[in-house]
Design a protein around this motif. Structure first.
Motif, PDB file in Angstrom:
ATOM      1  N   LEU A  30      -6.960 -13.307  -1.359  1.00 35.74           N
ATOM      2  CA  LEU A  30      -6.614 -11.927  -1.719  1.00 35.74           C
ATOM      3  C   LEU A  30      -5.616 -11.313  -0.731  1.00 35.74           C
ATOM      4  N   PRO A  31      -5.872 -11.348   0.574  1.00 32.78           N
ATOM      5  CA  PRO A  31      -4.860 -10.787   1.480  1.00 32.78           C
ATOM      6  C   PRO A  31      -3.535 -11.531   1.454  1.00 32.78           C
ATOM      7  N   LEU A  32      -3.563 -12.831   1.200  1.00 35.60           N
ATOM      8  CA  LEU A  32      -2.302 -13.563   1.129  1.00 35.60           C
ATOM      9  C   LEU A  32      -1.476 -13.156  -0.081  1.00 35.60           C
ATOM     10  N   LEU A  33      -2.144 -12.829  -1.172  1.00 33.65           N
ATOM     11  CA  LEU A  33      -1.408 -12.319  -2.333  1.00 33.65           C
ATOM     12  C   LEU A  33      -0.756 -10.976  -2.004  1.00 33.65           C
ATOM     13  N   HIS A  34      -1.461 -10.150  -1.233  1.00 32.00           N
ATOM     14  CA  HIS A  34      -0.849  -8.892  -0.773  1.00 32.00           C
ATOM     15  C   HIS A  34       0.340  -9.192   0.145  1.00 32.00           C
ATOM     16  N   LEU A  35       0.211 -10.233   0.968  1.00 30.25           N
ATOM     17  CA  LEU A  35       1.294 -10.571   1.893  1.00 30.25           C
ATOM     18  C   LEU A  35       2.562 -10.955   1.148  1.00 30.25           C
ATOM     19  N   TYR A 132     -11.953  16.487  -5.897  1.00 34.28           N
ATOM     20  CA  TYR A 132     -10.657  17.164  -5.886  1.00 34.28           C
ATOM     21  C   TYR A 132      -9.885  16.936  -7.181  1.00 34.28           C
ATOM     22  N   ALA A 133     -10.599  16.745  -8.255  1.00 36.39           N
ATOM     23  CA  ALA A 133      -9.969  16.493  -9.552  1.00 36.39           C
ATOM     24  C   ALA A 133      -9.163  17.709 -10.023  1.00 36.39           C
ATOM     25  N   PRO A 134      -8.064  17.437 -10.758  1.00 34.52           N
ATOM     26  CA  PRO A 134      -7.494  16.129 -11.087  1.00 34.52           C
ATOM     27  C   PRO A 134      -6.673  15.570  -9.928  1.00 34.52           C
ATOM     28  N   VAL A 135      -6.770  14.242  -9.755  1.00 37.54           N
ATOM     29  CA  VAL A 135      -6.168  13.577  -8.605  1.00 37.54           C
ATOM     30  C   VAL A 135      -5.102  12.580  -9.056  1.00 37.54           C
ATOM     31  N   VAL A 136      -4.013  12.577  -8.307  1.00 40.87           N
ATOM     32  CA  VAL A 136      -2.966  11.575  -8.472  1.00 40.87           C
ATOM     33  C   VAL A 136      -2.881  10.807  -7.162  1.00 40.87           C
ATOM     34  N   MET A 137      -2.722   9.491  -7.248  1.00 39.04           N
ATOM     35  CA  MET A 137      -2.539   8.701  -6.034  1.00 39.04           C
ATOM     36  C   MET A 137      -1.139   8.107  -6.020  1.00 39.04           C
ATOM     37  N   VAL A 138      -0.521   8.125  -4.849  1.00 36.16           N
ATOM     38  CA  VAL A 138       0.783   7.493  -4.663  1.00 36.16           C
ATOM     39  C   VAL A 138       0.610   6.411  -3.609  1.00 36.16           C
ATOM     40  N   ASN A 139       0.787   5.167  -4.006  1.00 34.00           N
ATOM     41  CA  ASN A 139       0.544   4.033  -3.113  1.00 34.00           C
ATOM     42  C   ASN A 139      -0.821   4.170  -2.435  1.00 34.00           C
ATOM     43  N   TRP A 140      -1.804   4.588  -3.217  1.00 39.45           N
ATOM     44  CA  TRP A 140      -3.204   4.716  -2.834  1.00 39.45           C
ATOM     45  C   TRP A 140      -3.471   5.809  -1.808  1.00 39.45           C
ATOM     46  N   GLU A 141      -2.576   6.782  -1.715  1.00 37.34           N
ATOM     47  CA  GLU A 141      -2.819   7.975  -0.909  1.00 37.34           C
ATOM     48  C   GLU A 141      -3.085   9.143  -1.851  1.00 37.34           C
ATOM     49  N   PHE A 142      -3.980  10.037  -1.444  1.00 40.79           N
ATOM     50  CA  PHE A 142      -4.450  11.115  -2.314  1.00 40.79           C
ATOM     51  C   PHE A 142      -3.495  12.298  -2.400  1.00 40.79           C
ATOM     52  N   PHE A 143      -3.333  12.781  -3.626  1.00 36.65           N
ATOM     53  CA  PHE A 143      -2.729  14.084  -3.891  1.00 36.65           C
ATOM     54  C   PHE A 143      -3.726  14.817  -4.784  1.00 36.65           C
ATOM     55  N   ASP A 144      -4.345  15.839  -4.203  1.00 38.63           N
ATOM     56  CA  ASP A 144      -5.504  16.483  -4.829  1.00 38.63           C
ATOM     57  C   ASP A 144      -5.133  17.715  -5.641  1.00 38.63           C
ATOM     58  N   ASN A 145      -6.030  18.043  -6.591  1.00 39.34           N
ATOM     59  CA  ASN A 145      -5.912  19.269  -7.386  1.00 39.34           C
ATOM     60  C   ASN A 145      -4.507  19.433  -7.966  1.00 39.34           C
ATOM     61  N   VAL A 146      -4.022  18.365  -8.570  1.00 41.19           N
ATOM     62  CA  VAL A 146      -2.648  18.346  -9.082  1.00 41.19           C
ATOM     63  C   VAL A 146      -2.580  19.022 -10.447  1.00 41.19           C
ATOM     64  N   THR A 175       6.131   3.021   1.618  1.00 42.05           N
ATOM     65  CA  THR A 175       6.561   2.406   0.373  1.00 42.05           C
ATOM     66  C   THR A 175       5.516   1.393  -0.092  1.00 42.05           C
ATOM     67  N   PHE A 176       5.661   0.944  -1.316  1.00 37.65           N
ATOM     68  CA  PHE A 176       4.728  -0.027  -1.875  1.00 37.65           C
ATOM     69  C   PHE A 176       4.682  -1.297  -1.027  1.00 37.65           C
ATOM     70  N   LYS A 177       5.834  -1.806  -0.627  1.00 37.42           N
ATOM     71  CA  LYS A 177       5.871  -3.031   0.167  1.00 37.42           C
ATOM     72  C   LYS A 177       5.207  -2.827   1.528  1.00 37.42           C
ATOM     73  N   GLN A 178       5.430  -1.678   2.132  1.00 36.97           N
ATOM     74  CA  GLN A 178       4.813  -1.394   3.428  1.00 36.97           C
ATOM     75  C   GLN A 178       3.287  -1.338   3.306  1.00 36.97           C
ATOM     76  N   VAL A 179       2.810  -0.710   2.255  1.00 34.64           N
ATOM     77  CA  VAL A 179       1.369  -0.610   2.048  1.00 34.64           C
ATOM     78  C   VAL A 179       0.778  -1.989   1.776  1.00 34.64           C
ATOM     79  N   GLU A 180       1.495  -2.823   1.042  1.00 35.31           N
ATOM     80  CA  GLU A 180       0.996  -4.162   0.752  1.00 35.31           C
ATOM     81  C   GLU A 180       0.806  -4.977   2.027  1.00 35.31           C
ATOM     82  N   VAL A 182      -0.080  -3.727   4.871  1.00 33.91           N
ATOM     83  CA  VAL A 182      -1.326  -3.190   5.444  1.00 33.91           C
ATOM     84  C   VAL A 182      -2.528  -3.815   4.740  1.00 33.91           C
ATOM     85  N   LEU A 183      -2.457  -3.913   3.415  1.00 32.94           N
ATOM     86  CA  LEU A 183      -3.558  -4.504   2.656  1.00 32.94           C
ATOM     87  C   LEU A 183      -3.717  -5.993   2.962  1.00 32.94           C
TER      88      LEU A 183
END
Length: 275
Positions: A30-35, A132-146, A175-180, A182-183
């Motif tokens: 799993l982590p290698l797929l993220h890598l 904190y609904a409704p919630v939107v996530m951007v690259n798995w970071e929270f944006f609450d009460n959207v 960015t997505f690649k940067q977060v990946e 980390v994962l």
């Protein structure tokens, strides 16, 4: 596009570091797929082949995992994955309207990417942030009460190269690649650098403290798992799974994952079963 020799050499070193963290190499899949996804923005055929080679697996085994989880992308992802929750509470409070508004505004559907490669829109069943609904996530970071308009403003800023700070969690968006990366297990130092749990999240804790409530002991009589007469529960050396991520006994029909020598074969008399 094939990865360069320099990139492959760097990924090889990273992969060795990841694999060394696990008692069984195949547990690192799993982590290698993220890598590999952190390099190309998706799990490409070459990424599948790399993971298979690193772990001595077949490409079919790797593909079976990569196609099972939605977090692994099979085509290039945008710089920002925008996930809109439409599960019960978020839907009631406007999640469906937010998703419809973004589809219309961006001109893309679920799991599609804008032509500029900036935003991939995702329909998510639950972001685990109902307080904190409704919630939107951007690259798995929270944006609450959207709100619908707030969601439009959010994606416009992402596409303009001006990403706002998340409501909670990290102090800035990656960015997505940067977060990946980390994962995959390579920390960037941003965890909890922003706002932590908010008032709505802590309301239950404050109420419990005010009333003196506490969680029940996992064993009804208050004993410790593993003691005589006490049922085994939980994790660790005295109860439940050992912390390893796979059972010791495995199917003997799978030559790639044989039963370890330290564990009796389930089909033998030692395992208490007969064929």
């Amino acid at each position: 596009m094939a990865l360069s020799a320099d990139v492959l050499s760097r990924l090889e070193l990273d992969a060795k570091e990841v694999i060394a963290r696990y008692p069984r190499p195949r547990s690192a899949l799993l982590p290698l797929l993220h890598l590999v996804q952190s390099e190309e923005g998706y799990v490409s055929p070459q990424g599948i082949e790399l993971c298979a080679r690193w772990l001595d697996l077949t490409t079919a085994e790797v593909s079976a995992v990569a196609t099972f989880y939605t977090m692994y992308k099979r085509r290039p992802n945008g710089d920002y994955s925008v996930g809109v929750c439409t599960n019960t509470l978020c839907a009631v409070l406007g999640g469906d309207e937010i998703l419809a508004r973004l589809e219309q505004h961006l001109g893309v559907g679920t799991d599609e990417t804008t032509p500029d490669g900036k935003v991939t829109l995702e329909h998510i069943e639950c972001n685990a942030a109902c307080d904190y609904a409704p919630v939107v996530m951007v690259n798995w970071e929270f944006f609450d009460n959207v709100t619908p308009q707030g969601a439009v403003d959010l994606v416009d800023r992402l596409r303009a190269g001006d990403p706002p700070a998340p409501t909670r969690g990290a102090s800035r968006l990656c960015t997505f690649k940067q977060v990946e990366r980390v994962l995959a297990g390579f920390e960037d130092g941003l965890a909890d650098t922003g706002v932590g749990a908010g008032p709505a999240t802590l309301a239950g804790l404050r109420l419990a403290r005010a009333h003196g409530w506490s969680a029940p002991h996992p064993n009804a009589d208050g004993g410790h798992a593993g003691d005589a007469g006490v049922p085994v529960s939980g994790y660790g050396p005295r109860g439940g799974p050992s912390g390893d991520d796979a059972p010791l006994s495995t199917a003997t029909s799978d030559p790639a994952n044989p039963t370890p020598g330290s564990a009796p074969d389930e089909s033998s008399s030692e395992g208490g079963k007969s064929t």
